[in-house]
Design an enzyme around this catalytic site. Structure first.
Site, PDB file in Angstrom:
ATOM      1  N   LYS A 106       0.815  -1.218   0.000  1.00 22.52           N
ATOM      2  CA  LYS A 106       0.000   0.000   0.000  1.00 22.52           C
ATOM      3  C   LYS A 106       0.847   1.266   0.000  1.00 22.52           C
ATOM      4  CE  LYS A 106      -4.332  -1.866   1.646  1.00 22.52           C
ATOM      5  NZ  LYS A 106      -3.958  -3.263   1.944  1.00 22.52           N
TER       6      LYS A 106
HETATM    7  C1  LIG Z   1      -4.577  -4.338   1.301  1.00 20.90           C
HETATM    8  C2  LIG Z   1      -3.812  -5.610   1.226  1.00 20.90           C
HETATM    9  C3  LIG Z   1      -4.167  -6.653   0.336  1.00 20.90           C
HETATM   10  C4  LIG Z   1      -5.383  -6.571  -0.550  1.00 20.90           C
HETATM   11  O1  LIG Z   1      -5.223  -5.658  -1.593  1.00 20.90           O
HETATM   12  P1  LIG Z   1      -6.524  -5.131  -2.398  1.00 20.90           P
HETATM   13  O2  LIG Z   1      -5.985  -4.170  -3.380  1.00 20.90           O
HETATM   14  O3  LIG Z   1      -7.432  -4.515  -1.385  1.00 20.90           O
HETATM   15  O4  LIG Z   1      -7.148  -6.326  -3.032  1.00 20.90           O
HETATM   16  C5  LIG Z   1      -3.364  -7.774   0.291  1.00 20.90           C
HETATM   17  N1  LIG Z   1      -2.293  -7.910   1.098  1.00 20.90           N
HETATM   18  C6  LIG Z   1      -1.920  -6.946   1.966  1.00 20.90           C
HETATM   19  C7  LIG Z   1      -0.750  -7.176   2.845  1.00 20.90           C
HETATM   20  C8  LIG Z   1      -2.662  -5.770   2.059  1.00 20.90           C
HETATM   21  O5  LIG Z   1      -2.290  -4.821   2.945  1.00 20.90           O
END
Ligand SMILES: *Cc1c(COP(=O)(O)O)cnc(C)c1O
Length: 435
Positions: A106
């Protein structure tokens, strides 16, 4: 390029789409069409740096709204860490998206969103309100830290985030304020909504939210599909991406990359027991449900927000979905077994989210005939460093996880938070007195 709400009632430019986040009709902004990259780009792709790829891809979405010079500067700042493609086994590679400041993927989206918001707000002071159950908040805090003109208020539920997550939310200082709410994540989200829609607060400040539906978080997530492809193209095999999915932003960004011309053979949407999308592909019925708690908790989502975007990409036709995506759901037991197996066989430590993606690749390989299964290279998106989920990983692998210095540094810092009960009025009084 125009940006259009998935609910069709609003049309605007990229600047407004980013500053608003959500459209007034409740829909999510999408580019009116997915731009195409030319053959020259794809010919040069193996020789481009990550930053060069980022610039070329972002330029297609941003057009003339920002100068090349400013965009280059932003991309270089956003992508100031590596995104290595690591070989796990003969035909499986891990795209390690966790080398940013908070060690989760993220970071990529949050860092880009923060800088684009700052650029488009043209120095006008802004307040960003974000409710978090943990990981999103830390990436947002880190992404906005030190960004001029923007104050960030993070609402998080007291006692309901992990100790490391709490440190990653509360130790920034400067333009990042952590508001510790004596309630649940849902309370935090409800309070954030109240703040964002309060008339008086909106008169005094420019308020915006920093949630995952902002188009500025999606665009940079498509960069690394090109990057990973560029690294493995020389193998001459079909390329399959397995994406561990919750709100499906990461996967939607992959779909953007393919529509821009990247020859991705297949996507696997890998989920934990929160299986609305696998069920949808199976039955054609989309049925949101309350989320279930799992060990891959960043994917505990019962009604994925980006489903609406995928629907618009596929003209709301399930057979179009099925052409691009296969989707599987896995239990915590399967996830744990995979973490153990991959550690034992290949000496690679997966975090629970990456393990779900690994399972997706194995499942697809079994579903295909031997002949084809030998001929594809699987890339799993490893979305978090195992040390972010240290409690689970240590319990599953029965061994100590080394905490990287970057995370340890948070643990050493002092928590700074302001405590509030679940009471909008007292929060409002506090905010009204802010500068
Ligand atoms: C947010 C997140 C996901 C999921 O990603 P999306 O784009 O919401 O599908 C997967 N793994 C981790 C570690 C995350 O923080």
């Amino acid at each position: 390029m125009k940006y259009i709400s998935t609910r069709q009632q609003e049309e605007t430019n990229i600047k407004t789409a980013i500053l608003k986040g959500l459209a007034d009709d409740g829909g999510l902004f999408m580019p009116e069409y997915i731009p195409q990259l030319d053959s020259g780009f794809f010919e040069s792709l193996p020789n481009l740096t990550l930053q060069e790829i980022g610039f070329r891809v972002a330029k297609e979405f941003l057009g003339e709204s920002i100068s090349d010079e400013n965009l280059k500067e932003i991309i270089d700042e956003v992508l100031n860490f590596e995104i290595p493609v690591m070989k796990i086994s003969e035909n499986i590679y891990s795209l390690e998206l966790f080398h940013g400041p908070t060690m989760a993927f993220k970071d990529v989206g949050a860092r880009f969103m923060a800088r684009m918001m700052s650029y488009f707000s043209e120095g006008k002071p802004m307040k960003v309100i974000a409710a978090t159950s943990g990981d999103t908040g830390s990436a947002v805090a880190s992404g906005f830290f030190g960004v001029r003109g923007i104050e960030v208020y993070i609402l998080y539920p007291k006692g309901k985030v992990s100790p490391l997550q709490e440190k990653q939310l509360t130790t920034w200082g400067g333009n990042i304020k952590a508001l510790e709410i004596d309630g649940t994540f849902d309370d935090c989200q409800a309070l954030a909504k109240q703040i964002l829609s309060d008339e008086e607060l909106n008169q005094k400040f420019t308020l915006t939210s920093a949630n995952s539906i902002n188009i500025a978080r999606l665009i940079p997530q498509s960069f690394y599909y090109f990057w990973a492809y560029a690294q493995l193209q020389k193998l001459g095999k079909a390329i399959v991406f397995s994406v561990p999915s919750g709100n499906f932003g990461n996967l939607t960004a992959g779909l953007f990359a393919k529509k821009m011309g990247l020859p991705i053979h297949q996507f696997i949407a890998s989920t934990n027991e929160n299986d609305v999308v696998p069920k949808f592909l199976e039955t054609g019925n989309y049925q949101p449900k309350p989320s279930k708690q799992t060990i891959s908790n960043a994917m505990d989502v019962g009604n994925p927000s980006n489903f609406e975007r995928m629907k618009s990409l596929f003209s709301n036709d399930v057979s179009e979905f099925r052409k691009e995506i296969v989707s599987y759901s896995f239990s915590d037991e399967e996830t744990k077994n995979t973490m153990r197996k991959v550690k034992k066989d290949f000496n690679y430590t997966l975090d629970p989210h990456g393990a779900v993606a690994y399972l997706g690749l194995e499942n697809l390989r079994q579903a295909l005939s031997d002949n084809i299964s030998e001929n594809f290279v699987g890339i799993l998106l490893e979305t978090a460093h195992p040390a972010k989920f240290v409690e689970v990983v240590e319990e599953v692998l029965k061994e100590k996880v080394i905490i990287p210095e970057k995370l340890e540094a948070f643990n050493k810092k002092e928590k700074q938070s302001l405590e509030f009960s679940v009471d909008f009025e007292s929060l409002k009084i506090y905010l009204m007195e802010e500068k």
